[in-house]
Scaffold this motif. Structure first.
Motif, short mmCIF file in Angstrom:
data_model
loop_
_atom_site.label_atom_id
_atom_site.label_comp_id
_atom_site.label_asym_id
_atom_site.label_seq_id
_atom_site.Cartn_x
_atom_site.Cartn_y
_atom_site.Cartn_z
N ARG A 51 0.87 -1.30 0.44
CA ARG A 51 0.30 0.31 -0.36
C ARG A 51 0.88 1.43 -0.14
NH1 ARG A 51 -2.29 -0.66 4.81
NH2 ARG A 51 -1.14 1.01 5.69
N GLN A 52 1.86 1.22 0.72
CA GLN A 52 2.90 2.38 0.99
C GLN A 52 3.64 2.80 -0.29
OE1 GLN A 52 4.85 3.61 4.63
NE2 GLN A 52 3.02 1.99 5.72
N GLU A 55 0.89 4.17 -2.21
CA GLU A 55 0.54 5.75 -2.23
C GLU A 55 2.09 6.40 -2.20
OE1 GLU A 55 -2.22 4.35 1.57
OE2 GLU A 55 0.01 5.07 1.81
N ARG A 56 3.03 6.29 -2.83
CA ARG A 56 4.56 6.66 -2.70
C ARG A 56 4.56 7.87 -4.44
NH1 ARG A 56 8.65 3.78 -4.42
NH2 ARG A 56 10.39 4.38 -5.09
N GLY A 58 1.41 8.16 -5.88
CA GLY A 58 -0.08 8.42 -5.57
C GLY A 58 -0.54 9.98 -5.98
N PHE A 60 -2.11 13.08 -4.99
CA PHE A 60 -2.54 14.05 -3.02
C PHE A 60 -3.48 15.11 -3.76
CE2 PHE A 60 1.23 11.26 -1.98
CZ PHE A 60 0.78 11.11 -0.53
N LEU A 72 -3.67 12.17 0.93
CA LEU A 72 -4.76 11.24 0.27
C LEU A 72 -6.85 11.24 0.02
CD1 LEU A 72 -1.81 8.28 -0.56
CD2 LEU A 72 -2.58 9.58 -1.62
N ILE A 196 3.22 9.46 4.42
CA ILE A 196 3.03 8.63 3.90
C ILE A 196 3.63 6.57 4.89
CG2 ILE A 196 3.61 6.54 2.08
CD1 ILE A 196 3.82 8.58 -0.05
N ALA A 200 8.18 3.30 2.78
CA ALA A 200 7.86 4.07 1.90
C ALA A 200 9.11 4.29 2.45
CB ALA A 200 6.59 5.49 1.49
N VAL A 352 -3.06 11.32 5.09
CA VAL A 352 -1.62 10.98 4.37
C VAL A 352 -0.74 11.44 3.79
CG1 VAL A 352 0.00 9.28 3.23
CG2 VAL A 352 -2.62 8.80 4.81
#
Length: 399
Positions: A51-52, A55-56, A58, A60, A72, A196, A200, A352
């Protein structure tokens, strides 16, 4: 706090959240491997890691010029139930001010409070510092509940487990409770504010180091503390990435003590060539650089963080560097989040924040923007528009 087990059987905390805590004893020089081992890394939460990692990359929401307000997309907390018809009082239980990241963050949070107070939005900020003591923090939270006349609570936990019951007692008051930095096993919190996360951070730093090496080469890992979620996640990510790349790792827990770092590095240099150094905290990087200088050895790739001492050493000595970031502006975000709730504005439930590394391409720009700042300053502090900038962060007098 969990006891440390050497090598790849290190006990890992599973929640997101940086920063210093007491260290646990273990003989230094534990080597993870063999590099080709497929044995599971004890405690690695593969789902959280994945998940992380996602998200790196992702997208925002919010203004990139105000990264401390970005987030997020996800579940929100309704502010209407917490709204006051007057300026509120915030009560803050802080784990400690025991490292420079925490000190920079506290300066930023306090100056944000000054801005909100001067705007008539908040009336008071009461703060208690637990000095890295779990028992003290529990007593601090209970004191604030009983004596503080608080309209809302902010907690930066010393560890993820020890303050659980005290945080739940704060939740039981019906007032909003925001946790930031390290996580908590209390499930009642109104919002959790954090970058995050540790996985990450570890992925960013370890991927950089691995990209500079080939299978069979050797990394020395300098670890700050066991049992602290952000550090354990960084280390878990490093073990996975280095193992997958066939890289041998020898780790030392140092407490970020420069003398211990130099002793560990001297021991490892006596054993032979070190191809890279991985650190889980920027404070460890400069003593590591100095160890190579003391030994008259070329400086290999060494990762650090966004503290100015590391960024300046990286530029001065010209080694291959990379600064992972655990965004210091989250201290500001936690206060802004509580202020928003007290004024009836919705906020993210799991807030986040972005954590953007500093690379060779962006380093000089960051250095130029922070020329006047001391070596202990965290460049990604996000307080350039606050009262007292830049003098407050230059002088570093703790409120």
């Amino acid at each position: 706090m969990s006891a440390r087990r050497c090598g790849t059987t290190t006990a890992l905390a599973l929640l997101v959240g940086a920063v210093l805590a007491g260290t646990a004893a273990c003989a230094p020089g534990a080597t993870s491997g063999p590099p080709t081992s497929t044995a599971p890394i004890a405690g690695l939460d593969q789902a959280a890691y994945a998940r992380q990692d996602a998200e790196r990359k992702g997208t925002f929401s919010g203004d990139p010029a105000k990264p401390y307000l970005q987030f997020l997309p996800g579940e929100t907390v309704r502010g209407a139930g917490f709204a006051l018809n007057r300026p509120g009082k915030v009560c803050f239980s802080n784990a400690s001010l025991s490292n420079v990241w925490r000190q920079t963050g506290w300066l930023t949070m306090y100056q944000q409070f000054v801005a909100l107070r001067d705007a008539g939005r908040l009336a008071a900020l009461e703060v208690r510092d637990a000095q890295d003591s779990e028992n003290t923090q529990v007593a601090d939270i209970d004191y604030l509940i009983k004596e503080g006349n608080c309209d809302g609570y902010i907690v930066a936990p010393a560890t993820v487990d020890a303050t659980k019951d005290a945080i739940e007692r704060a939740c039981a008051t019906g007032k909003p409770v925001i946790v930031f930095d390290r996580g908590t096993t209390a499930t009642c919190v109104t919002s959790f504010v954090h970058s995050i996360g540790g996985y990450a951070w570890g992925i960013d730093a370890s991927t950089f180091i691995a990209s500079k090496l080939r299978s069979g080469q050797r990394v020395v890992a300098l670890r700050t503390a066991s049992g602290v979620d952000v550090f354990e996640q960084r280390w878990a990510a490093a073990q996975k990435i280095f193992r997958d790349a066939g890289i041998t790792v020898t780790d030392h827990i140092t407490g970020a003590d420069p003398a211990k770092i130099k002793n560990a590095m001297a021991d490892e240099l006596a054993k032979g060539k070190i191809d890279a150094v991985w650190t889980d905290l920027g404070d460890q990087a400069v003593p590591a650089v100095e160890a190579f200088q003391d030994a008259g050895q070329p400086i290999p790739p060494i990762n650090g963080e966004d503290n100015m001492a590391y960024l300046r050493a990286w530029k001065k000595h010209g080694f291959e560097g990379f600064a992972a970031v655990y965004s210091c502006f989250q201290w500001r975000t936690a206060l802004l989040g509580l202020d928003s709730l007290l004024h009836g504005t919705d906020i993210p439930k799991d807030w986040v924040l972005p954590q953007v590394p500093i690379t060779a391409e962006t380093r000089d720009q960051v250095l130029a923007a922070n020329t006047a700042m001391p070596d202990v300053h965290s460049a990604r502090f996000g307080g350039e528009d606050l009262p007292g900038f830049p003098q407050v962060w230059i002088e570093r007098k703790m409120p």
